[in-house]
Design an enzyme around this catalytic site. Structure first.
Site, PDB file in Angstrom:
ATOM      1  N   GLU A  74      -6.486   6.407  -1.586  1.00 23.82           N
ATOM      2  CA  GLU A  74      -6.372   5.300  -0.625  1.00 23.82           C
ATOM      3  C   GLU A  74      -6.916   4.011  -1.253  1.00 23.82           C
ATOM      4  O   GLU A  74      -6.306   2.953  -1.156  1.00 23.82           O
ATOM      5  CB  GLU A  74      -7.140   5.620   0.658  1.00 23.82           C
ATOM      6  CG  GLU A  74      -6.516   6.697   1.513  1.00 23.82           C
ATOM      7  CD  GLU A  74      -5.120   6.329   2.005  1.00 23.82           C
ATOM      8  OE1 GLU A  74      -4.917   5.169   2.411  1.00 23.82           O
ATOM      9  OE2 GLU A  74      -4.233   7.190   1.962  1.00 23.82           O
TER      10      GLU A  74
ATOM     11  N   HIS B 132       0.836  -1.197   0.000  1.00 25.75           N
ATOM     12  CA  HIS B 132       0.000   0.000   0.000  1.00 25.75           C
ATOM     13  C   HIS B 132       0.877   1.257   0.000  1.00 25.75           C
ATOM     14  O   HIS B 132       0.637   2.193  -0.772  1.00 25.75           O
ATOM     15  CB  HIS B 132      -0.908  -0.038   1.236  1.00 25.75           C
ATOM     16  CG  HIS B 132      -1.769   1.161   1.428  1.00 25.75           C
ATOM     17  ND1 HIS B 132      -3.089   1.189   1.074  1.00 25.75           N
ATOM     18  CD2 HIS B 132      -1.494   2.380   1.928  1.00 25.75           C
ATOM     19  CE1 HIS B 132      -3.587   2.382   1.366  1.00 25.75           C
ATOM     20  NE2 HIS B 132      -2.633   3.121   1.888  1.00 25.75           N
ATOM     21  N   GLU B 133       1.896   1.269   0.850  1.00 26.37           N
ATOM     22  CA  GLU B 133       2.771   2.449   0.935  1.00 26.37           C
ATOM     23  C   GLU B 133       3.585   2.625  -0.347  1.00 26.37           C
ATOM     24  O   GLU B 133       3.771   3.737  -0.826  1.00 26.37           O
ATOM     25  CB  GLU B 133       3.713   2.342   2.137  1.00 26.37           C
ATOM     26  CG  GLU B 133       3.007   2.280   3.497  1.00 26.37           C
ATOM     27  CD  GLU B 133       2.010   3.398   3.706  1.00 26.37           C
ATOM     28  OE1 GLU B 133       2.179   4.474   3.117  1.00 26.37           O
ATOM     29  OE2 GLU B 133       1.031   3.191   4.444  1.00 26.37           O
TER      30      GLU B 133
ATOM     31  N   HIS C 114       1.602   4.245  -2.953  1.00 24.06           N
ATOM     32  CA  HIS C 114       1.543   5.700  -2.801  1.00 24.06           C
ATOM     33  C   HIS C 114       2.759   6.352  -3.453  1.00 24.06           C
ATOM     34  O   HIS C 114       2.659   7.416  -4.048  1.00 24.06           O
ATOM     35  CB  HIS C 114       1.503   6.093  -1.321  1.00 24.06           C
ATOM     36  CG  HIS C 114       0.127   6.040  -0.727  1.00 24.06           C
ATOM     37  ND1 HIS C 114      -0.955   6.647  -1.310  1.00 24.06           N
ATOM     38  CD2 HIS C 114      -0.352   5.463   0.399  1.00 24.06           C
ATOM     39  CE1 HIS C 114      -2.025   6.445  -0.564  1.00 24.06           C
ATOM     40  NE2 HIS C 114      -1.687   5.716   0.483  1.00 24.06           N
TER      41      HIS C 114
END
Lengths: 138, 412, 187
Positions: free
Chosen positions: B229, B143-144, B147
């Site tokens: 997100e 997830h990071e 980003h």
């Protein structure tokens, strides 16, 4: 962590996954909130926060004992009785970061908890273990 | 992926323009009211914004990491964490390995920061590192990394700086206005008695704007971050090919917010004093509340067919029972079918640090993650024969310690 | 005169197109090469880890000689073929992966082994290397697909034919090994 009483480096002792800060100079012990939770949970106290809040909300006794700063947040800690009959005064962080017990006080804490613990089985072992943890001191 | 980033960029530019417009409007009224010159206010707003942006662009990541007291780690310090980041770097096709930081905090949190994909960092708290299994950690890191890969990090930095500027300007302006009103010495009445109605309207519009601008900016900010997100979740599922990892990690993070109230309260003052940090943390913060965690978990769990973006899109539609997906059609179709892999066998916590611990025992009380911090600080560890383990700070001068459990004296 | 200019213009455009298409193809080919190099790094890492693993496990698992030998043999075979094409290597690496999976599954039954720090560290490294292999394989195959599309599609296929670009080989690990995760019994 610095010992809130003598401001020297405290040691950390880990045994059976419970980690406590111990000052070899004054024999005091710091119970971090997380460790306290673990300890209490294994001793069968489901609502240990209520127990803590009970201590925290009690009126602060008038005592000549010196006040200490919380080693975690740096704010002044509150004095509180955990055993009124034996005049055992501990320092508790107002933000709930943990409890500081001076040398020897830990045995009293363990005793009080052992008496009020709802189940007398496994929890006694855990409490005895914490009591044993600091029984040898020079 | 390409199409998706493109369409996001268009949307983002519009939203950034909105915030910028809001910033200029605040400056305009600020100038009009305090200096009798709208241009002066605009200049002040732009100068404050420019300075903050420059700082954010060149030093933002180090400020953020410094404030969070994050420690940079190497592969030897936390082999599993390092490996997982490297895996996600490979899966995402990121050119450069991001720097990895650990924050010594029991709160469950992780964030990504950096200016562009070639200068990026991921940071994770010891609390989260301790709680997550390998698959869950992979989901969070995926997830990071998403980003970083999707360039959300820079966008969030830009918008949060603008938001911060608006908040600061409005705050000062409203304080001055209130102060002026209370002392009753508003120079507007004395200096321009004849202005009348127009003056009053400007005053009211200005006042309303001062109050609404920060809220509006915040809402726009959420609008930008919310979609991102979801997209980062979708990318994480695609990278890891195991949506359940992120889902169960999110569940752990969501479930723990109540317990961690004390920690949050302690850090709350810091957040409000410095809006830049607050928003920066939110930028890629997994726990940021905007898309509700429970919904994100449900979407990930509904990904039955596979781990591709199209599968996430279907799941998103199903959970939200809406026609519109979160990912554009072209992007979803761009990647072919992606299967979901098997769960790997692993337990929470950093691996191979405490001897004698059975691998199957997922003890919540292990201190492997905080041990990483101690080792970074050059602490020594000695094991007593009775089973107690003593950790000695670098400044400890004595050459021996007494094991309080068994009474043995341990030489250092 | 005008006709000459038109012809000249067309020639220039044609040359520009050829340059562009050729450079594009080279770019894709480099990406494929680069992606392959990434897989290669991870495969080599796996060859290096296996002898350590076998050495560590040997002392604990007395009755699993065949499993250990299978891993060593599969590793040696795969390493020998390390300059072969993607298809050939895929088969051998698949076999190695399967043998390794069986060994790690067997290890689950030995609590002493699972408490060994060295083994745990090796297990983490191997797990991670397996992941990195499959992630970089995914990236490599995506690159090959893009490259092959360019070679086969008009008009770039003309240029590819002129400079004899060859289509890339996909790296497929044998399906049997993929579909069969290590069977583990939690007893």
């Amino acid at each position: 962590m610095l010992c809130p009483v003598c401001h020297k480096d405290a040691l950390i002792v880990e045994y059976q996954d419970i980690e406590l800060d111990y000052c070899p100079a004054c024999h005091g012990v710091w119970f971090d909130a997380g460790e306290l939770e673990l300890l209490m949970a294994s001793a069968g106290f489901e609502d240990f926060r209520r127990y803590l809040e009970g201590i925290l909300n009690a009126p602060e006794p008038d005592t000549p004992e010196r006040k200490h700063k919380c080693p975690a947040c740096g704010h002044k800690m509150k004095k509180a009785y955990i055993d009124r009959d034996n005049k055992i005064l501990v320092d508790i962080c107002k933000d709930g970061d943990g409890i500081w017990l001076d040398g020897g006080e830990i045995q009293h804490l363990v005793k009080t908890l052992a008496e009020s613990s709802p189940d007398k089985g496994d929890s006694q072992g855990v409490l005895a273990f914490i009591g044993d943890m600091f029984k040898h001191q020079d | 992926m390409w199409e998706q980033i493109r369409s996001n960029q268009v949307r983002s530019v519009i939203l950034i323009a909105l915030i910028a417009g809001l910033l200029l409007a605040v400056g305009y009224f600020l100038g009009l009211y305090f200096f009798d010159s709208a241009v002066g206010g605009l200049v002040i707003a732009l100068v404050v914004w420019a300075i903050m942006s420059l700082i954010a662009f060149y030093q933002g990541d180090s400020i953020l990491l410094g404030m969070a007291k994050a420690r940079k780690i190497k592969s030897d310090d936390a082999p599993r964490l390092y490996n997982v980041v490297e895996e996600m770097k490979i899966a995402s096709g990121l050119e450069k390995m991001p720097d990895i930081y650990i924050i010594d905090d029991p709160a469950l949190n992780a964030f990504a920061t950096g200016r562009d994909p070639s200068r990026a960092s991921v940071a994770i708290t010891t609390g989260l590192l301790q709680k997550l299994s390998r698959d869950e950690l992979q989901g969070v890191i995926g997830h990071e990394i998403a980003h970083i890969k999707n360039r959300d990090v820079l966008l969030m930095a830009i918008t949060s700086v603008m938001l911060g500027t608006i908040v600061i300007l409005s705050w000062y302006a409203s304080r001055f206005l209130l102060f002026g009103a209370m002392t009753g010495s508003g120079r507007r009445t004395s200096s321009r008695g004849g202005g009348g109605g127009a003056q009053a309207i400007i005053l009211i519009v200005g006042l309303v704007l001062m109050i609404l601008a920060p809220i509006l900016a915040q809402l726009i900010y959420y609008a930008i971050s919310r979609k991102r997100e979801y997209l980062a979740d979708a990318s994480s599922a695609l990278y890891t090919r195991y949506p359940e990892g992120l889902a169960s990690a999110l569940e752990k993070i969501g479930g723990s917010t109540r317990q961690l109230k004390s920690a949050n309260q302690a850090t709350a003052p810091m957040y409000t004093v410095n809006p830049f940090r607050k928003e920066g943390m939110k930028a890629a913060d997994l726990t940021s509340t905007h898309p509700p965690i429970s919904e994100r978990v449900r979407i990930l769990r509904s990904m039955a067919g596979g781990a591709s973006l199209a599968d996430y899109n279907d799941a998103y539609r199903k959970v939200r029972s809406g026609k519109q997906g979160i990912i554009s059609k072209n992007a979803a179709a761009a990647v072919g079918a992606v299967g979901i892999r098997q769960a790997s066998l692993s337990v929470p916590g950093e691996l191979g640090l405490a001897p004698g611990k059975a691998a199957g025992k997922a003890a919540p009380g292990t201190h492997d993650a905080s041990d990483i911090m101690l080792r970074l600080d050059k602490w020594r560890t000695v094991d007593c024969e009775c089973g107690a383990r003593w950790k000695i700070p670098p400044g400890f001068r004595d050459n021996n310690i007494l094991c309080t459990r068994c009474g043995r004296r341990i030489r250092l | 005169m005008l006709a000459l200019w038109i012809v000249l213009g067309i020639v220039v455009i044609l040359i520009l197109f050829i340059i562009g298409a050729y450079n594009g193809l080279v770019g894709f080919r480099n990406q494929v090469k680069n992606a392959w190099a990434q897989i290669d790094v991870q495969l080599k890492r796996r060859y290096d880890l296996i002898p350590n693993l076998v050495e560590t496990v040997k002392g604990y698992v007395k009755h699993e000689r065949e499993t250990l030998e299978a891993v060593t043999n599969a590793r040696n075979l795969a390493q020998k073929a390390s300059s072969a094409g993607a298809a050939e290597r895929g088969k051998l690496e698949g076999a190695l992966g399967a043998a390794l999976g069986r060994l790690l599954a067997v290890a689950e039954a030995y609590p002493d082994l699972k408490a060994n720090q060295n083994f745990l560290a090796l297990q983490e490294e191997l797990t991670s290397t397996e992941n990195k292999i499959s992630f970089s394989r995914q990236y490599y195959n995506d690159s090959v697909l893009k490259f092959n599309n360019k070679i086969q599609m008009f008009p770039s296929n003309v240029i590819a034919g002129m400079f004899s670009f060859k289509i890339g080989e996909f790296f497929e690990v044998t399906v049997a090994a993929e579909k069969e995760p290590p069977k583990v019994s939690f007893t």
